[in-house]
Design a protein around this motif. Sequence first.
Motif, short mmCIF file in Angstrom:
data_model
loop_
_atom_site.label_atom_id
_atom_site.label_comp_id
_atom_site.label_asym_id
_atom_site.label_seq_id
_atom_site.Cartn_x
_atom_site.Cartn_y
_atom_site.Cartn_z
N PRO A 160 0.75 -1.19 0.02
CA PRO A 160 -0.24 -0.01 0.07
C PRO A 160 0.90 1.18 0.12
N VAL A 161 1.71 1.36 0.50
CA VAL A 161 2.80 2.69 0.49
C VAL A 161 3.33 2.75 -0.81
N VAL A 162 3.80 1.72 -1.32
CA VAL A 162 4.22 1.90 -2.83
C VAL A 162 3.01 2.40 -3.58
N SER A 163 2.08 1.88 -3.43
CA SER A 163 0.70 2.12 -4.30
C SER A 163 0.52 3.69 -3.85
N TYR A 164 0.43 4.28 -2.75
CA TYR A 164 0.45 5.56 -2.57
C TYR A 164 1.22 6.51 -3.37
N ASN A 165 2.55 6.22 -3.35
CA ASN A 165 3.37 6.85 -4.23
C ASN A 165 3.40 6.64 -5.78
N GLU A 166 3.11 5.57 -6.11
CA GLU A 166 2.79 5.54 -7.55
C GLU A 166 1.49 6.25 -8.14
N LYS A 167 0.49 6.14 -7.23
CA LYS A 167 -0.53 6.95 -7.68
C LYS A 167 -0.44 8.58 -7.71
N LEU A 168 0.53 8.85 -6.74
CA LEU A 168 0.95 10.25 -6.70
C LEU A 168 1.88 10.66 -7.99
#
Length: 283
Positions: free
Chosen positions: A230-238
Motif C-alpha cells: 500500500p505505501v508503494v501504491s500511494y507513491n505510484e498513484k501520486l
Amino acid sequence: MDIQLIDTGFFHADGGAMFGTIPKTAWNRRYPSDDQNGCILAMRSMLVRDGSGKIVLVDNGAGDKHLKQLGYYNFFDLIDLREELQRRGVACEEVTDVILTHLHFDHCGYTTQKEERPDGKPSYRMTFPNATHWVSRAQWENFLHPNALEADSYFIENMQAACDSGKLRLIEGDTDLCPGIDLRLFDGHTPGQIAPYITTPERTYVFAGDVIPLAASVSPLWISAYDTCPVVSYNEKLRMLEEAAAEKQAIIYCHDAYTRCTTVKKVNDFFKADQKVSLFSMG
C-alpha cells in the motif's frame, strides 16, 4: 487514432476490500454498494487502432474458463469478446498487440480459450493468435511464483499458450510500443503493472488499470486492500496523478461501473476526478 472502450462484463467485490482502511461512511458516498457491502465492478478493455496497421487490445476480462472457481464474485453480463470485436470490425486474428496490465484473472482470462481434445483432456488455444502479448517481466515472474496474497488470482491456463507460442513479450522498463502508445510500469497493486499511455493530438489517455481502478479511488490515500504494497501504491498513484493533472491527461478507470474516463484536478495537495471525457469512438 481510434480508441474504444469495451465492458467485457461485471462482477461483485466487497467494498471494504476495494477501499481498504477508508470507512464505509466515507466511500459509500462516492461508490454505491448493496446491503452486504457488495460493489459492482466493470471489467473494461480498450481497443486502439492507430491508423497505421496496429490493432491493440488492452486487457480482455475474465473469460469463462474459471467461473465456477470464482463464483464468489457473481459475474454477470459477460460478453463474447470475439463477437464484440467482430461487431466493431475487428477479427481476433487481426489484433496485432495485446497489452495485459497485469495477470490477475479479471484482466487476462480471455487471452486463451478452452477446447476439448479427442482424448477428452482440456487444452487451451490463443484467442489472438497473431498478436504480440505484452507483459512486464516483474509481473510474469510474480505470476509464475506468486506471493500468498495473489496466488488465487492467477491461473496458468490463461497464459501458457501465449508463452508456448513465442508471442509473449516481456518488458523490464518503460517501453514505446509504437508512436503514440507508451507502456509505463507501476508497482504497488502488484509488481510491474503496465499502464498504457495513448497520445492523440487532443490529449493523452491513461489506461490506469488497478493503479487507479475507480474514479472514487483517485485520492492517493484511498488504497485497496487488494494492493500488496500500500505505501508503494500511494507513491505510484501520486506519480501518475501529478502528471495527469499538470498535463490535463484523461484517466480511464478499468473497474468503475459508473464512470469510464475523466480528467483529474489538483487542489492544494488534494486530487479528485474532474470532468468526464468521451473518447473519439467510445463503444
